[in-house]
Design a protein around this motif. Structure first.
Motif, PDB file in Angstrom:
ATOM      1  N   GLY A  34       0.846  -1.182   0.000  1.00 19.51           N
ATOM      2  CA  GLY A  34       0.000   0.000   0.000  1.00 19.51           C
ATOM      3  C   GLY A  34       0.878   1.227   0.000  1.00 19.51           C
ATOM      4  O   GLY A  34       2.117   1.116  -0.017  1.00 19.51           O
ATOM      5  N   PRO A  35       0.276   2.436   0.030  1.00 18.98           N
ATOM      6  CA  PRO A  35       1.088   3.666  -0.019  1.00 18.98           C
ATOM      7  C   PRO A  35       2.134   3.743   1.090  1.00 18.98           C
ATOM      8  O   PRO A  35       3.226   4.250   0.870  1.00 18.98           O
ATOM      9  CB  PRO A  35       0.023   4.772   0.131  1.00 18.98           C
ATOM     10  N   GLN A  36       1.807   3.240   2.290  1.00 16.97           N
ATOM     11  CA  GLN A  36       2.742   3.282   3.407  1.00 16.97           C
ATOM     12  C   GLN A  36       2.905   1.902   4.030  1.00 16.97           C
ATOM     13  O   GLN A  36       2.951   1.760   5.253  1.00 16.97           O
ATOM     14  CB  GLN A  36       2.259   4.295   4.454  1.00 16.97           C
ATOM     15  N   GLN A  37       3.012   0.900   3.202  1.00 24.56           N
ATOM     16  CA  GLN A  37       3.160  -0.464   3.715  1.00 24.56           C
ATOM     17  C   GLN A  37       3.943  -1.310   2.703  1.00 24.56           C
ATOM     18  O   GLN A  37       3.630  -1.294   1.509  1.00 24.56           O
ATOM     19  CB  GLN A  37       1.793  -1.101   3.966  1.00 24.56           C
ATOM     20  N   SER A  38       4.948  -2.018   3.171  1.00 19.75           N
ATOM     21  CA  SER A  38       5.739  -2.899   2.319  1.00 19.75           C
ATOM     22  C   SER A  38       6.046  -4.187   3.065  1.00 19.75           C
ATOM     23  O   SER A  38       5.921  -4.262   4.296  1.00 19.75           O
ATOM     24  CB  SER A  38       7.060  -2.230   1.910  1.00 19.75           C
ATOM     25  N   ALA A  39       6.479  -5.186   2.324  1.00 18.81           N
ATOM     26  CA  ALA A  39       6.908  -6.449   2.919  1.00 18.81           C
ATOM     27  C   ALA A  39       8.221  -6.871   2.279  1.00 18.81           C
ATOM     28  O   ALA A  39       8.495  -6.557   1.114  1.00 18.81           O
ATOM     29  CB  ALA A  39       5.846  -7.528   2.724  1.00 18.81           C
ATOM     30  N   ILE A  40       9.026  -7.581   3.056  1.00 19.38           N
ATOM     31  CA  ILE A  40      10.293  -8.132   2.574  1.00 19.38           C
ATOM     32  C   ILE A  40      10.126  -9.642   2.446  1.00 19.38           C
ATOM     33  O   ILE A  40       9.739 -10.320   3.400  1.00 19.38           O
ATOM     34  CB  ILE A  40      11.457  -7.820   3.535  1.00 19.38           C
ATOM     35  N   TYR A  41      10.428 -10.161   1.264  1.00 16.07           N
ATOM     36  CA  TYR A  41      10.290 -11.592   0.973  1.00 16.07           C
ATOM     37  C   TYR A  41      11.634 -12.167   0.525  1.00 16.07           C
ATOM     38  O   TYR A  41      12.556 -11.432   0.162  1.00 16.07           O
ATOM     39  CB  TYR A  41       9.299 -11.822  -0.173  1.00 16.07           C
ATOM     40  N   SER A  42      11.690 -13.507   0.510  1.00 16.64           N
ATOM     41  CA  SER A  42      12.789 -14.202  -0.161  1.00 16.64           C
ATOM     42  C   SER A  42      12.226 -15.396  -0.916  1.00 16.64           C
ATOM     43  O   SER A  42      11.181 -15.947  -0.548  1.00 16.64           O
ATOM     44  CB  SER A  42      13.869 -14.664   0.825  1.00 16.64           C
ATOM     45  N   ILE A  43      12.915 -15.769  -1.996  1.00 13.92           N
ATOM     46  CA  ILE A  43      12.544 -16.939  -2.790  1.00 13.92           C
ATOM     47  C   ILE A  43      13.687 -17.946  -2.717  1.00 13.92           C
ATOM     48  O   ILE A  43      14.831 -17.613  -3.045  1.00 13.92           O
ATOM     49  CB  ILE A  43      12.285 -16.577  -4.257  1.00 13.92           C
ATOM     50  N   ASP A  44      13.395 -19.159  -2.262  1.00  8.09           N
ATOM     51  CA  ASP A  44      14.392 -20.224  -2.175  1.00  8.09           C
ATOM     52  C   ASP A  44      14.538 -20.877  -3.551  1.00  8.09           C
ATOM     53  O   ASP A  44      13.572 -21.342  -4.139  1.00  8.09           O
ATOM     54  CB  ASP A  44      13.956 -21.267  -1.148  1.00  8.09           C
ATOM     55  N   HIS A  78       9.242 -12.288   5.340  1.00  6.87           N
ATOM     56  CA  HIS A  78      10.046 -12.144   6.555  1.00  6.87           C
ATOM     57  C   HIS A  78       9.512 -11.077   7.498  1.00  6.87           C
ATOM     58  O   HIS A  78       9.591 -11.222   8.718  1.00  6.87           O
ATOM     59  CB  HIS A  78      11.497 -11.857   6.189  1.00  6.87           C
ATOM     60  N   LEU A  79       8.996  -9.994   6.962  1.00  2.00           N
ATOM     61  CA  LEU A  79       8.424  -8.948   7.809  1.00  2.00           C
ATOM     62  C   LEU A  79       7.660  -7.949   6.961  1.00  2.00           C
ATOM     63  O   LEU A  79       7.844  -7.877   5.735  1.00  2.00           O
ATOM     64  CB  LEU A  79       9.497  -8.221   8.613  1.00  2.00           C
ATOM     65  N   GLU A  80       6.786  -7.181   7.625  1.00  2.00           N
ATOM     66  CA  GLU A  80       6.119  -6.038   7.022  1.00  2.00           C
ATOM     67  C   GLU A  80       6.603  -4.775   7.714  1.00  2.00           C
ATOM     68  O   GLU A  80       6.915  -4.796   8.910  1.00  2.00           O
ATOM     69  CB  GLU A  80       4.597  -6.154   7.148  1.00  2.00           C
ATOM     70  N   VAL A  81       6.671  -3.678   6.948  1.00  2.00           N
ATOM     71  CA  VAL A  81       7.139  -2.404   7.508  1.00  2.00           C
ATOM     72  C   VAL A  81       6.166  -1.295   7.091  1.00  2.00           C
ATOM     73  O   VAL A  81       5.630  -1.325   5.981  1.00  2.00           O
ATOM     74  CB  VAL A  81       8.568  -2.075   7.037  1.00  2.00           C
ATOM     75  N   PRO A  82       5.933  -0.313   7.954  1.00  2.00           N
ATOM     76  CA  PRO A  82       4.981   0.760   7.647  1.00  2.00           C
ATOM     77  C   PRO A  82       5.609   1.888   6.840  1.00  2.00           C
ATOM     78  O   PRO A  82       5.626   3.059   7.256  1.00  2.00           O
ATOM     79  CB  PRO A  82       4.557   1.226   9.042  1.00  2.00           C
ATOM     80  N   MET A  83       6.140   1.564   5.681  1.00  2.00           N
ATOM     81  CA  MET A  83       6.807   2.542   4.817  1.00  2.00           C
ATOM     82  C   MET A  83       6.942   1.930   3.426  1.00  2.00           C
ATOM     83  O   MET A  83       6.686   0.740   3.220  1.00  2.00           O
ATOM     84  CB  MET A  83       8.191   2.896   5.372  1.00  2.00           C
ATOM     85  N   TRP A  84       7.370   2.742   2.484  1.00  2.00           N
ATOM     86  CA  TRP A  84       7.740   2.225   1.169  1.00  2.00           C
ATOM     87  C   TRP A  84       9.197   1.780   1.240  1.00  2.00           C
ATOM     88  O   TRP A  84      10.102   2.589   1.325  1.00  2.00           O
ATOM     89  CB  TRP A  84       7.542   3.291   0.103  1.00  2.00           C
ATOM     90  N   ALA A  85       9.408   0.463   1.254  1.00  2.00           N
ATOM     91  CA  ALA A  85      10.765  -0.085   1.259  1.00  2.00           C
ATOM     92  C   ALA A  85      11.276  -0.136  -0.178  1.00  2.00           C
ATOM     93  O   ALA A  85      10.648  -0.726  -1.050  1.00  2.00           O
ATOM     94  CB  ALA A  85      10.768  -1.487   1.865  1.00  2.00           C
ATOM     95  N   ASN A  86      12.420   0.488  -0.405  1.00  2.00           N
ATOM     96  CA  ASN A  86      12.943   0.602  -1.769  1.00  2.00           C
ATOM     97  C   ASN A  86      14.462   0.454  -1.758  1.00  2.00           C
ATOM     98  O   ASN A  86      15.086   0.411  -0.707  1.00  2.00           O
ATOM     99  CB  ASN A  86      12.543   1.959  -2.359  1.00  2.00           C
ATOM    100  N   HIS A  87      15.033   0.356  -2.926  1.00  2.00           N
ATOM    101  CA  HIS A  87      16.485   0.215  -3.087  1.00  2.00           C
ATOM    102  C   HIS A  87      17.029  -0.948  -2.260  1.00  2.00           C
ATOM    103  O   HIS A  87      18.103  -0.842  -1.638  1.00  2.00           O
ATOM    104  CB  HIS A  87      17.207   1.506  -2.727  1.00  2.00           C
ATOM    105  N   LEU A  88      16.310  -2.054  -2.250  1.00  2.00           N
ATOM    106  CA  LEU A  88      16.782  -3.220  -1.502  1.00  2.00           C
ATOM    107  C   LEU A  88      18.046  -3.766  -2.157  1.00  2.00           C
ATOM    108  O   LEU A  88      18.127  -3.897  -3.374  1.00  2.00           O
ATOM    109  CB  LEU A  88      15.693  -4.288  -1.445  1.00  2.00           C
ATOM    110  N   GLN A  89      19.023  -4.097  -1.335  1.00  2.00           N
ATOM    111  CA  GLN A  89      20.289  -4.659  -1.826  1.00  2.00           C
ATOM    112  C   GLN A  89      20.802  -5.673  -0.830  1.00  2.00           C
ATOM    113  O   GLN A  89      20.557  -5.566   0.371  1.00  2.00           O
ATOM    114  CB  GLN A  89      21.325  -3.553  -2.037  1.00  2.00           C
ATOM    115  N   ALA A  90      21.503  -6.680  -1.318  1.00  2.00           N
ATOM    116  CA  ALA A  90      22.041  -7.734  -0.461  1.00  2.00           C
ATOM    117  C   ALA A  90      23.517  -7.485  -0.187  1.00  2.00           C
ATOM    118  O   ALA A  90      24.238  -6.936  -1.019  1.00  2.00           O
ATOM    119  CB  ALA A  90      21.845  -9.094  -1.124  1.00  2.00           C
ATOM    120  N   ASN A  91      23.957  -7.914   0.989  1.00  2.00           N
ATOM    121  CA  ASN A  91      25.374  -7.894   1.322  1.00  2.00           C
ATOM    122  C   ASN A  91      26.053  -9.007   0.534  1.00  2.00           C
ATOM    123  O   ASN A  91      25.758 -10.186   0.712  1.00  2.00           O
ATOM    124  CB  ASN A  91      25.567  -8.103   2.826  1.00  2.00           C
ATOM    125  N   GLU A  92      26.960  -8.615  -0.334  1.00  2.00           N
ATOM    126  CA  GLU A  92      27.623  -9.578  -1.225  1.00  2.00           C
ATOM    127  C   GLU A  92      28.442 -10.611  -0.458  1.00  2.00           C
ATOM    128  O   GLU A  92      28.669 -11.723  -0.946  1.00  2.00           O
ATOM    129  CB  GLU A  92      28.527  -8.804  -2.191  1.00  2.00           C
TER     130      GLU A  92
END
Length: 441
Positions: free
Chosen positions: A221-231, A240-254
């Protein structure tokens, strides 16, 4: 039975239709022959042009979505009038060319190809040889979403229409070099998993350090995002979790499995920009802010520098932001220790990256000047200048550098508006035989 005569008017209509159809067929045949002649450079007016078949295959003339097509180099070497360094303009066409965003890998793991995106065929991805700068189109079709390169495996990953695809990029590039590309993209693709209904990637994705799962953010939603993973092995999608914001620019630790970083996206100054998510072997989730900023700090453009450090920018381009420390910051995410580099003039630094050994960093300013910073001595040298001629503002239409240092620490890759609205350029981080200008603000 008496035959009926065909009225002259009807005959004329019929005859005209025949002429139109026949003309169209002949015209189509002519275009087909002309296209074939152009592609194969056949004999024209008694001269055989077969040895020049590659000449007309340029980006400016092609502009067609043809999977696997290969193009000659368009690179150009330019001497920077200020620093004296030779800049390599990797793209010089009329189209909009841009590197992959700075928080993701740019080169194939073997370092032999650079991957970028271009508007020349409806926003496809291309790979450029670092040996001869020749270019090959590596995606095709509509809905071309973000492409994440492998860390050690020469694969690429893409979520298209709710399906995660693993792309054998190494095999495609090898086939391209041998002129043996299979025109069907499915020949190089493997379906890893289908996402659950109504779950879509809309905030970036990151390949885990072990390369056995992919994390991604999805807006709920406008102020709701979730973080997922695919095996990759089971195809299972885990929230994995929901957060009350727009989660963007997700990047993994190499370098660290199960660890990602994302930003609270607002389109401007976020209340708390940088966030960390860690998922342990038991699936337990740790979620916390990184670099806990105050209300008067504007944080942006965070990237992993090495397994334990991130580097980012605290903006200083407004009067109210200049009342406290700003500039390029580095943070140890294990100890929370923060190191601040000095701020630049002309509105301050904007983007940042560092070498994995934490000896060197590069920052840019709004006018398109890029500076090399010695992280031990804090000495600043100008690498190249003038890549945003209409600066100093982040809101002009010119390219954002989004620069990245190559994994071997030898090259700086960046977007430039020096020649066109957006090209990709490269300069050596440590040029030989050039005395770089000292910088004093």
């Amino acid at each position: 039975m008496k035959k009926q005569a065909i009225p002259i008017s009807s005959f004329h209509c019929w005859f005209n239709d025949v002429l139109k159809i026949g003309g169209a067929l002949l015209l189509g045949l002519w275009f087909a022959v002309a296209a074939t002649s152009s592609l194969n450079a056949q004999v024209v007016a008694g001269t055989d042009y077969s040895d020049r078949a590659h000449v007309d295959n340029t980006f400016d003339m092609a502009g067609q979505d043809v999977f696997g097509q290969r193009f000659p180099s368009e690179h150009l070497t330019i001497k920077d009038e200020v620093s004296g360094i030779d800049i390599i303009a990797l793209t010089t066409s009329r189209h909009h060319n841009s590197k992959i965003y700075q928080d993701h890998p740019q080169w194939t793991p073997d370092g032999e190809y650079l991957v970028f995106r271009s508007s020349r065929a409806e926003g496809q991805y291309y790979a450029m040889s670092m040996d001869n700068f020749e270019i090959v189109q590596i995606t095709t079709g509509d809905n071309n979403q973000f492409l994440h390169l492998g860390w050690t495996k020469n694969n690429a990953y893409q979520i298209r229409e709710g399906v995660l695809i693993e792309f054998d990029l190494g095999r495609l590039l090898e086939d391209s070099e041998n002129d043996e590309v299979n025109p069907d993209p499915a020949h190089y693709e493997t379906v890893v998993a289908s996402l659950p209904p109504r779950v879509r990637e809309s905030g970036g994705m990151g390949l885990d350090a072990d390369e056995d799962r992919l994390f991604f953010a999805s807006r709920l939603g406008p102020q709701q995002s979730a973080i997922y993973s695919i095996d990759f092995e089971t195809g299972e999608t885990t929230k994995h979790l929901e957060v009350p914001m727009w989660a963007n620019h997700l990047q993994a630790n190499e370098w660290v499995s199960g660890e990602i970083m994302y930003s609270w996206e607002t389109g401007g100054d976020a209340p708390q920009r940088i966030w960390s998510v860690s998922v342990d072997e038991d699936g337990e989730v740790t979620h916390r802010p990184l670099y806990e900023e105050n209300a008067e700090e504007w944080v942006t453009h965070e990237v992993f520098a090495d397994k334990d450090h991130i580097i980012f920018n605290v903006m200083g381009h407004l009067d109210r932001l200049q009342k406290q420390p700003s500039g390029i910051f580095m943070m140890n995410i294990r100890t929370n220790e923060v190191t601040r580099l000095e701020q630049a003039g002309k509105g301050g630094y904007w983007h940042a990256d560092a070498t994995e050994d934490l000896k060197w960093a590069v920052g840019d300013t709004f006018d398109g000047n890029l500076y090399r910073i010695n992280l031990e001595t804090k000495e600043v040298k100008l690498l190249t200048a003038g890549h945003r001629p209409n600066g100093p503002s982040p809101f002009t239409r010119e390219a954002h550098s989004h620069h990245s240092i190559s994994p071997d620490g030898k090259w700086l890759l960046f977007n430039s508006s020096m020649l066109t609205s957006s090209d990709i350029m490269m300069v050596p981080l440590h040029p030989e035989g050039v005395d770089l200008p000292d910088v004093s603000w």
